[in-house]
Design a protein around this motif. Structure first.
Motif, PDB file in Angstrom:
ATOM      1  N   ALA A  69      26.807   1.533   9.038  1.00  0.00           N
ATOM      2  CA  ALA A  69      26.443   2.203   7.929  1.00  0.00           C
ATOM      3  C   ALA A  69      27.770   2.400   7.030  1.00  0.00           C
ATOM      4  CB  ALA A  69      25.825   3.542   8.240  1.00  0.00           C
ATOM      5  N   ASN A  70      28.963   2.558   7.744  1.00  0.00           N
ATOM      6  CA  ASN A  70      30.242   2.852   6.908  1.00  0.00           C
ATOM      7  C   ASN A  70      30.742   1.731   5.863  1.00  0.00           C
ATOM      8  OD1 ASN A  70      31.087   0.881   8.784  1.00  0.00           O
ATOM      9  ND2 ASN A  70      32.818   2.056   9.675  1.00  0.00           N
ATOM     10  N   GLU A  71      29.751   0.649   6.186  1.00  0.00           N
ATOM     11  CA  GLU A  71      30.002  -0.616   5.245  1.00  0.00           C
ATOM     12  C   GLU A  71      29.042  -0.388   3.987  1.00  0.00           C
ATOM     13  OE1 GLU A  71      29.870  -4.121   7.327  1.00  0.00           O
ATOM     14  OE2 GLU A  71      31.093  -3.253   9.040  1.00  0.00           O
ATOM     15  N   ASP A  72      27.993   0.561   4.062  1.00  0.00           N
ATOM     16  CA  ASP A  72      26.952   0.611   3.123  1.00  0.00           C
ATOM     17  C   ASP A  72      26.256  -0.735   2.760  1.00  0.00           C
ATOM     18  OD1 ASP A  72      24.950   1.646   1.561  1.00  0.00           O
ATOM     19  OD2 ASP A  72      26.479   2.253  -0.196  1.00  0.00           O
ATOM     20  N   PRO A  73      25.675  -1.251   4.032  1.00  0.00           N
ATOM     21  CA  PRO A  73      24.809  -2.626   3.653  1.00  0.00           C
ATOM     22  C   PRO A  73      23.646  -2.195   2.795  1.00  0.00           C
ATOM     23  CG  PRO A  73      24.355  -1.557   6.240  1.00  0.00           C
ATOM     24  CD  PRO A  73      25.333  -0.757   5.399  1.00  0.00           C
ATOM     25  N   GLY A  74      23.439  -3.314   2.274  1.00  0.00           N
ATOM     26  CA  GLY A  74      22.186  -3.243   1.175  1.00  0.00           C
ATOM     27  C   GLY A  74      20.922  -3.041   1.646  1.00  0.00           C
ATOM     28  N   TRP A  75      20.648  -3.359   3.177  1.00  0.00           N
ATOM     29  CA  TRP A  75      19.392  -3.282   3.556  1.00  0.00           C
ATOM     30  C   TRP A  75      19.188  -1.696   3.795  1.00  0.00           C
ATOM     31  CZ3 TRP A  75      19.287  -0.925   8.170  1.00  0.00           C
ATOM     32  CH2 TRP A  75      20.356  -0.965   8.924  1.00  0.00           C
ATOM     33  N   ILE A  76      20.248  -0.761   3.651  1.00  0.00           N
ATOM     34  CA  ILE A  76      19.879   0.526   3.827  1.00  0.00           C
ATOM     35  C   ILE A  76      19.544   1.165   2.580  1.00  0.00           C
ATOM     36  CG2 ILE A  76      20.778   2.805   4.321  1.00  0.00           C
ATOM     37  CD1 ILE A  76      22.770   1.579   6.338  1.00  0.00           C
ATOM     38  N   VAL A  77      18.170   1.367   2.588  1.00  0.00           N
ATOM     39  CA  VAL A  77      17.487   2.003   1.043  1.00  0.00           C
ATOM     40  C   VAL A  77      16.700   3.370   1.260  1.00  0.00           C
ATOM     41  CG1 VAL A  77      17.364  -0.211   0.261  1.00  0.00           C
ATOM     42  CG2 VAL A  77      15.493   0.374   1.705  1.00  0.00           C
ATOM     43  N   ILE A  78      16.940   4.104   2.460  1.00  0.00           N
ATOM     44  CA  ILE A  78      16.401   5.303   2.479  1.00  0.00           C
ATOM     45  C   ILE A  78      16.845   6.167   1.551  1.00  0.00           C
ATOM     46  CG2 ILE A  78      17.777   6.163   4.327  1.00  0.00           C
ATOM     47  CD1 ILE A  78      13.785   7.040   4.122  1.00  0.00           C
ATOM     48  N   ASP A  79      17.973   5.864   0.760  1.00  0.00           N
ATOM     49  CA  ASP A  79      18.765   6.843  -0.078  1.00  0.00           C
ATOM     50  C   ASP A  79      17.908   6.349  -1.268  1.00  0.00           C
ATOM     51  OD1 ASP A  79      19.749   4.038   0.246  1.00  0.00           O
ATOM     52  OD2 ASP A  79      21.716   4.478  -0.760  1.00  0.00           O
ATOM     53  N   GLU A  80      17.371   5.104  -1.779  1.00  0.00           N
ATOM     54  CA  GLU A  80      16.824   4.847  -2.853  1.00  0.00           C
ATOM     55  C   GLU A  80      15.654   5.625  -2.893  1.00  0.00           C
ATOM     56  OE1 GLU A  80      18.953   2.318  -1.840  1.00  0.00           O
ATOM     57  OE2 GLU A  80      20.142   1.934  -3.541  1.00  0.00           O
ATOM     58  N   ILE A  81      14.915   5.741  -1.630  1.00  0.00           N
ATOM     59  CA  ILE A  81      13.336   6.280  -1.614  1.00  0.00           C
ATOM     60  C   ILE A  81      13.876   7.556  -1.800  1.00  0.00           C
ATOM     61  CG2 ILE A  81      11.828   6.957  -0.083  1.00  0.00           C
ATOM     62  CD1 ILE A  81      12.119   4.026   1.398  1.00  0.00           C
ATOM     63  N   ALA A  82      14.558   8.222  -1.400  1.00  0.00           N
ATOM     64  CA  ALA A  82      14.921   9.747  -1.634  1.00  0.00           C
ATOM     65  C   ALA A  82      15.313   9.889  -3.147  1.00  0.00           C
ATOM     66  CB  ALA A  82      16.026  10.429  -0.763  1.00  0.00           C
ATOM     67  N   GLY A  83      16.063   9.278  -3.733  1.00  0.00           N
ATOM     68  CA  GLY A  83      16.760   9.500  -5.019  1.00  0.00           C
ATOM     69  C   GLY A  83      15.701   8.988  -5.977  1.00  0.00           C
ATOM     70  N   GLN A  84      14.675   8.274  -5.824  1.00  0.00           N
ATOM     71  CA  GLN A  84      13.864   7.625  -6.680  1.00  0.00           C
ATOM     72  C   GLN A  84      12.819   8.895  -6.876  1.00  0.00           C
ATOM     73  OE1 GLN A  84      12.932   4.550  -8.985  1.00  0.00           O
ATOM     74  NE2 GLN A  84      11.958   6.724  -9.577  1.00  0.00           N
ATOM     75  N   MET A  85      12.400   9.641  -5.720  1.00  0.00           N
ATOM     76  CA  MET A  85      11.393  10.690  -5.979  1.00  0.00           C
ATOM     77  C   MET A  85      11.810  11.939  -6.736  1.00  0.00           C
ATOM     78  SD  MET A  85       9.468  10.669  -2.076  1.00  0.00           S
ATOM     79  CE  MET A  85      10.891  11.073  -1.145  1.00  0.00           C
ATOM     80  N   ILE A  86      12.989  11.999  -6.810  1.00  0.00           N
ATOM     81  CA  ILE A  86      13.603  13.372  -7.495  1.00  0.00           C
ATOM     82  C   ILE A  86      13.121  13.273  -9.208  1.00  0.00           C
ATOM     83  CG2 ILE A  86      15.662  14.590  -8.231  1.00  0.00           C
ATOM     84  CD1 ILE A  86      16.901  13.503  -5.792  1.00  0.00           C
ATOM     85  N   PRO A  87      13.304  11.990  -9.861  1.00  0.00           N
ATOM     86  CA  PRO A  87      12.820  12.518 -11.096  1.00  0.00           C
ATOM     87  C   PRO A  87      11.547  12.432 -11.381  1.00  0.00           C
ATOM     88  CG  PRO A  87      13.706  10.086 -10.778  1.00  0.00           C
ATOM     89  CD  PRO A  87      13.723  11.129  -9.590  1.00  0.00           C
ATOM     90  N   LEU A  88      10.602  12.099 -10.585  1.00  0.00           N
ATOM     91  CA  LEU A  88       9.093  12.348 -10.592  1.00  0.00           C
ATOM     92  C   LEU A  88       8.576  13.827 -10.600  1.00  0.00           C
ATOM     93  CD1 LEU A  88       8.036   9.698  -8.074  1.00  0.00           C
ATOM     94  CD2 LEU A  88       7.711   9.668 -10.493  1.00  0.00           C
TER      95      LEU A  88
END
Length: 153
Positions: A69-88
């Motif tokens: 995870a310290n390389e922030d691989p592109g397949w880690i997307v739980i962050d996008e899931i959490a972030g995308q819900m906020i503007p809703l």
């Protein structure tokens, strides 16, 4: 180099597999977040807020268990899931146009990485991985709140 074996933490961090898309994994993760967030919004804003908090907590924990995870691989997307819900959260109620606008604004800030988003992105730990998308989501949420001044969403 072979992909590491799937385990519960990788499954969660990959957005339940959405981050394993061969192209644009962040967009697929955001789409997963949009679907989950819209379903939670239909249940109410409290359910959506709870979903955001839970996805952030589980995401931080899962990413912290992954040595790569310290390389922030592109397949880690739980962050996008959490972030995308906020503007809703800015929507009074579910609407297709509001959902599409929240998706577009979140992706804009996530890709563009203005100011604080870039600052968080430079951290190469679970806080940075989750943080840049949480900040991008908050920025999209603020824009959507400002748009309420001129138009109902």
């Amino acid at each position: 180099m072979a992909q590491p074996a799937m385990n519960p933490w990788r499954f969660i961090a990959s957005g339940f597999g959405s981050g394993l898309a061969p192209k644009a994994p962040g967009t697929f993760g955001s789409l997963a977040g949009l679907v989950i967030g819209c379903l939670l919004l239909l249940a109410g804003h409290i359910a959506l807020l709870a979903g955001i908090v839970v996805s952030c907590a589980i995401g931080l924990y899962a990413i912290g268990r992954l040595p790569e995870a310290n390389e922030d691989p592109g397949w880690i997307v739980i962050d996008e899931i959490a972030g995308q819900m906020i503007p809703l959260l800015a929507l009074y109620e579910f609407s297709i146009w509001g959902a599409l606008l929240s998706f577009a604004l979140f992706r804009l800030f996530d890709i563009w990485k203005p100011g604080p988003v870039a600052w968080a992105d430079r951290r190469k730990d679970e806080w940075g991985i989750m943080g840049d998308d949480i900040i991008a989501g908050l920025m999209a949420w603020l824009v959507m709140l400002l748009l309420h001044l001129v138009s109902p969403l």
